[in-house]
Design an enzyme around this catalytic site. Sequence first.
Site, PDB file in Angstrom:
ATOM      1  N   PHE A 152      36.246  44.227  43.799  1.00 47.40           N
ATOM      2  CA  PHE A 152      35.603  45.544  43.737  1.00 47.40           C
ATOM      3  C   PHE A 152      35.906  46.400  44.947  1.00 47.40           C
ATOM      4  O   PHE A 152      35.773  47.624  44.898  1.00 47.40           O
ATOM      5  CB  PHE A 152      34.070  45.385  43.584  1.00 47.40           C
ATOM      6  CG  PHE A 152      33.365  45.091  44.886  1.00 47.40           C
ATOM      7  CD1 PHE A 152      33.038  46.121  45.764  1.00 47.40           C
ATOM      8  CD2 PHE A 152      33.037  43.792  45.252  1.00 47.40           C
ATOM      9  CE1 PHE A 152      32.407  45.860  46.975  1.00 47.40           C
ATOM     10  CE2 PHE A 152      32.405  43.523  46.461  1.00 47.40           C
ATOM     11  CZ  PHE A 152      32.093  44.562  47.315  1.00 47.40           C
ATOM     12  N   LYS A 198      43.567  43.128  35.465  1.00 46.57           N
ATOM     13  CA  LYS A 198      42.142  42.910  35.156  1.00 46.57           C
ATOM     14  C   LYS A 198      41.360  43.350  36.393  1.00 46.57           C
ATOM     15  O   LYS A 198      41.214  42.615  37.355  1.00 46.57           O
ATOM     16  CB  LYS A 198      41.900  41.427  34.861  1.00 46.57           C
ATOM     17  CG  LYS A 198      40.713  41.111  33.956  1.00 46.57           C
ATOM     18  CD  LYS A 198      39.375  41.622  34.448  1.00 46.57           C
ATOM     19  CE  LYS A 198      38.741  40.766  35.501  1.00 46.57           C
ATOM     20  NZ  LYS A 198      37.541  41.390  36.111  1.00 46.57           N
ATOM     21  N   CYS A 200      37.925  43.071  53.369  1.00 47.76           N
ATOM     22  CA  CYS A 200      38.266  41.681  53.695  1.00 47.76           C
ATOM     23  C   CYS A 200      38.816  41.582  55.107  1.00 47.76           C
ATOM     24  O   CYS A 200      38.913  40.498  55.659  1.00 47.76           O
ATOM     25  CB  CYS A 200      39.278  41.141  52.711  1.00 47.76           C
ATOM     26  SG  CYS A 200      40.802  42.050  52.796  1.00 47.76           S
ATOM     27  N   GLU A 239      30.348  34.634  54.653  1.00 47.27           N
ATOM     28  CA  GLU A 239      31.022  35.931  54.669  1.00 47.27           C
ATOM     29  C   GLU A 239      29.971  36.946  54.214  1.00 47.27           C
ATOM     30  O   GLU A 239      29.682  37.046  53.024  1.00 47.27           O
ATOM     31  CB  GLU A 239      32.207  35.938  53.691  1.00 47.27           C
ATOM     32  CG  GLU A 239      32.902  37.278  53.695  1.00 47.27           C
ATOM     33  CD  GLU A 239      33.941  37.444  52.585  1.00 47.27           C
ATOM     34  OE1 GLU A 239      33.774  36.854  51.508  1.00 47.27           O
ATOM     35  OE2 GLU A 239      34.893  38.199  52.808  1.00 47.27           O
TER      36      GLU A 239
HETATM   37  P1  NAD Z   1      34.891  38.206  43.224  1.00 46.74           P
HETATM   38  O1  NAD Z   1      35.552  36.927  43.563  1.00 46.74           O
HETATM   39  O2  NAD Z   1      33.478  38.183  42.806  1.00 46.74           O
HETATM   40  O3  NAD Z   1      35.687  38.944  42.033  1.00 46.74           O
HETATM   41  C1  NAD Z   1      37.083  39.111  42.066  1.00 46.74           C
HETATM   42  C2  NAD Z   1      37.609  39.132  40.644  1.00 46.74           C
HETATM   43  O4  NAD Z   1      37.310  37.877  40.020  1.00 46.74           O
HETATM   44  C3  NAD Z   1      36.973  40.211  39.771  1.00 46.74           C
HETATM   45  O5  NAD Z   1      37.967  40.800  38.968  1.00 46.74           O
HETATM   46  C4  NAD Z   1      35.955  39.446  38.935  1.00 46.74           C
HETATM   47  O6  NAD Z   1      35.760  40.007  37.666  1.00 46.74           O
HETATM   48  C5  NAD Z   1      36.569  38.072  38.820  1.00 46.74           C
HETATM   49  N1  NAD Z   1      35.557  37.003  38.743  1.00 46.74           N
HETATM   50  C6  NAD Z   1      34.315  37.002  39.302  1.00 46.74           C
HETATM   51  N2  NAD Z   1      33.676  35.850  39.020  1.00 46.74           N
HETATM   52  C7  NAD Z   1      34.520  35.122  38.273  1.00 46.74           C
HETATM   53  C8  NAD Z   1      34.420  33.816  37.681  1.00 46.74           C
HETATM   54  N3  NAD Z   1      33.335  33.064  37.807  1.00 46.74           N
HETATM   55  N4  NAD Z   1      35.466  33.361  36.974  1.00 46.74           N
HETATM   56  C9  NAD Z   1      36.571  34.108  36.835  1.00 46.74           C
HETATM   57  N5  NAD Z   1      36.717  35.344  37.376  1.00 46.74           N
HETATM   58  C10 NAD Z   1      35.709  35.843  38.096  1.00 46.74           C
HETATM   59  O7  NAD Z   1      35.116  39.172  44.477  1.00 46.74           O
HETATM   60  P2  NAD Z   1      34.500  40.627  44.709  1.00 46.74           P
HETATM   61  O8  NAD Z   1      33.056  40.475  45.015  1.00 46.74           O
HETATM   62  O9  NAD Z   1      34.917  41.560  43.656  1.00 46.74           O
HETATM   63  O10 NAD Z   1      35.284  41.051  46.027  1.00 46.74           O
HETATM   64  C11 NAD Z   1      34.868  40.735  47.322  1.00 46.74           C
HETATM   65  C12 NAD Z   1      35.561  39.496  47.831  1.00 46.74           C
HETATM   66  O11 NAD Z   1      36.969  39.692  47.804  1.00 46.74           O
HETATM   67  C13 NAD Z   1      35.237  39.182  49.262  1.00 46.74           C
HETATM   68  O12 NAD Z   1      35.080  37.785  49.393  1.00 46.74           O
HETATM   69  C14 NAD Z   1      36.453  39.650  50.042  1.00 46.74           C
HETATM   70  O13 NAD Z   1      36.693  39.010  51.263  1.00 46.74           O
HETATM   71  C15 NAD Z   1      37.516  39.330  49.063  1.00 46.74           C
HETATM   72  N6  NAD Z   1      38.712  40.107  49.330  1.00 46.74           N
HETATM   73  C16 NAD Z   1      39.758  39.466  49.922  1.00 46.74           C
HETATM   74  C17 NAD Z   1      40.893  40.167  50.232  1.00 46.74           C
HETATM   75  C18 NAD Z   1      42.050  39.479  50.880  1.00 46.74           C
HETATM   76  O14 NAD Z   1      43.057  40.118  51.035  1.00 46.74           O
HETATM   77  N7  NAD Z   1      41.964  38.215  51.258  1.00 46.74           N
HETATM   78  C19 NAD Z   1      40.973  41.540  49.937  1.00 46.74           C
HETATM   79  C20 NAD Z   1      39.895  42.163  49.328  1.00 46.74           C
HETATM   80  C21 NAD Z   1      38.763  41.425  49.027  1.00 46.74           C
END
Ligand code: NAD
Length: 503
Positions: free
Chosen positions: A157, A181, A289, A388
Amino acid sequence: MNAAVTTELKLIGHWIGGEPVAGDSGRRGPVYNPATGEQTGEVAFASVEEIDRAVATARTAFAGWRTWSLSKRADLFFRIYDLFDRHRDDLARLLTAEHGKVLSDASGEVQRGLEVIEYVCGIPTLLKGSFSEQAATGIDVYSIRQPLGVVAGITPFNFPAMVPMWMWAPAVACGNAFILKPSEKDPSASLLAAELLKEAGLPDGVFNVVQGDKVAVDRILEHPDIAAVSFVGSTPIARYVYETGTRAGKRVQALGGAKNHMVVLPDADIDMAADAAVSAGYGSAGERCMAISVVVAVGDAADPLVGAIKERLPKVKVGDGFDPSSEMGPLVTREHRDKVASYLDSGPAQGATLVADGRETAPNGDGFFLGVSLLDDVTPDMDAYRDEIFGPVLSVVRVDTYDEALRLVNENPYGNGVALFTRDGGVARQFQFDVNVGMVGINVPIPVPVAYYSFGGWKSSLFGDRHIYGPEGIDFYTRTKAVTSRWPDPKTSKVDLGFPQTR
Ligand code: NAD
């Protein structure tokens, strides 16, 4: 308390085969304006059949797309750059409306995505192979790079425009067809991107968007016609995506969460370090992140540094991202805001000092706001250090020596970004040598590499062996083929049953 619901909900669907598709699974999720707390939209959640349709469409489109010449592809990406640049404000406004980040930050997000598009305008050069003439007598050997086929991206997000651009731009430029997605929390920017790609002239079906949740992700991970998956999100889901996708035989790069430290040595420019800590800790409400989450104050740096950070906090203007005077917007959802705020209870209960409590300075109303918050005297055993937090709560850990600071960073399970503030070039050089983190800033708090390097963390911040965008992005979305060739020459023609020799 339930959020207020506006009368007209925006319906947000998919994009398959160059057209919007409403979605017929019957499952939907809410989309909010985080600054007001109002539900503004409803996003369709794709069914397995809808994912299959998108993949079949992409597969058909891939066959034609991969034949496009490199110069035609480069021309197209120049047009894509131009269109996205002209629609920068439209994209930014969608980000602010659904994510909440302030408009200037949203525009900066689009800019960092554009830089990756600019990089892939050089796709003819990026896809060059190598050639060895006369590798053996009369034999030439060369390598070529070919696209993988249909590839998918699953995005978080917090960067609803930029992270998808980091994926689809190199993937498509390399000749693949793409299924995106997006996060279900802020899904609209992806649809505008799809419209712009069509307008630029990308053939229908090369770029598709499927909205959704775990159902969509799981189908992507198991679909036999998807060759590779890029994921960015939290560590538990990144690990799951990596393990499930690779088990299904796919190439996977899965970028996870982070806990970024900023080490400040006693010789650092304290004002510069305090400015950096505030910008990198609270920018985008800490939902980056690469945000700084922990300031590691070494020795005598601690008191002046905490004082300088504290002095800056009342000046940070928190408010609706559309208000040009706001510097920090709300968090993405009410649940996330409440979880972030909970560290302001657990921190002091576990022994930290609450220097600034963002609950007291958050704007009134139903928006998902939390003001800037500072915890001092945090220790590695506390939840505020271990988790985090992903919000505007900055922790200060005090240590006595550089070695202690280095050990703290290296023992942390995450390894996304780290920053060192010092005036000593020798120490900085030693730090970059010793530290087990993928992206290092020397007097730079958010060291997101420029587009012609690659982005990625170490340890639990990345599963897989390829970082995203830059040269490693090109590697990830292509596979090489080595060709050994000989042209008929009657003079040297003979049967030889021995193992091929090179001399
Ligand atoms: P999230 O893991 O909740 O969601 C990421 C994606 O996974 C979304 O598209 C979501 O629909 C999907 N998803 C969520 N739960 C799922 C499940 N149980 N099974 C399958 N798919 C699922 O992450 P978020 O809250 O959207 O984003 C924030 C996180 O992303 C933070 O931890 C941040 O550090 C990380 N992030 C990392 C980087 C990087 O470059 N390392 C960059 C941006 C964000």
